[in-house]
Design an enzyme around this catalytic site. Structure first.
Site, PDB file in Angstrom:
ATOM      1  CD  GLU A  73      37.975  41.236  55.826  1.00 47.40           C
ATOM      2  OE1 GLU A  73      38.145  40.207  55.945  1.00 47.40           O
ATOM      3  OE2 GLU A  73      37.258  41.375  54.870  1.00 47.40           O
ATOM      4  CE1 TYR A 119      40.853  41.835  27.184  1.00 45.30           C
ATOM      5  CE2 TYR A 119      40.333  39.851  25.673  1.00 45.30           C
ATOM      6  CZ  TYR A 119      40.628  41.387  25.785  1.00 45.30           C
ATOM      7  OH  TYR A 119      40.346  42.135  24.921  1.00 45.30           O
TER       8      TYR A 119
END
Length: 210
Positions: A73, A119
């Site tokens: 990939e 976050y």
């Protein structure tokens, strides 16, 4: 960091991700930008058992120049790193909850995980596009991934897994971990009246932390 230090850190962080179940078997791959090319985890390798000397090295044109053969990939990492010149690393995992979200959300959707925590917004951002399904290793997905990455730090490959970029290798790993935990929260709260961050709160986080 030197290339040698980055090789060691890549192996250390890969082992940490593997030990905590963020990847299984030979799933997942990581790349790091270098001044003279890229480092990438080898094909069919486990993130839990990487060897610094066997990490693949690629030239600036993405040709293989050292170490073991890179992940099949490569094009996935190339798509993100060319779209985001500020990114220094890419982490692709098959982590359970983020992949589950990628099985539930419709291709083209760009916010399948709500802004539940600061976050998540700080590390992942406002957008998390869903790229349509392609067979793993199919380079035909490169244009779609590149387009999605132009204005998103992270994306989900439909029925496959998350792809996350960061300014540094550590930043990319932290963001991938935050994405997985946010996906877990989203699944746990699915169908419940969860309180999301408001648009103003999201804007404040992005303007403060970038």
């Amino acid at each position: 960091m030197t290339e040698s230090e980055l090789r060691d850190l890549l192996c250390e962080l890969g082992a940490s991700l593997f030990a905590r179940g963020y990847s299984v078997g030979s799933a997942g791959n990581i790349s790091v930008r270098l001044p003279d090319g890229y480092l990438m985890t080898p094909t069919n390798s486990s993130l839990g058992r990487l060897s610094p000397s066997r990490i693949s090295k690629l030239a600036p044109d993405w040709s293989h120049v050292g170490g073991d053969k890179p992940s099949k990939e490569v094009f996935l990492h190339r798509a993100v790193l060319t779209a985001r010149p500020e990114a220094g690393a890419v982490v692709h995992l098959h982590s359970t909850y983020a992949t589950a979200i990628g099985c539930l959300a419709a291709p083209g959707e760009d916010a399948p995980i709500p802004p539940l925590t600061p976050y998540f917004v700080m590390r992942v951002g406002r957008r998390l596009p869903i790229v349509p399904y392609y067979r793993p290793g199919d380079s035909a997905m490169e244009p779609a991934v590149h387009q999605a990455a132009l204005d998103a730090r992270a994306l989900l490959l439909a029925n496959h897994g998350p792809v996350v970029s960061g300014k540094t290798l550590v930043d990319a790993v932290y963001a991938a971990e935050e994405l997985e935990e946010s996906a877990k929260l989203a699944m746990m709260l699915r169908g419940l009246p969860a309180r999301e961050l408001t648009p103003a709160q999201v804007d404040d986080l992005l303007s403060t932390f970038g």
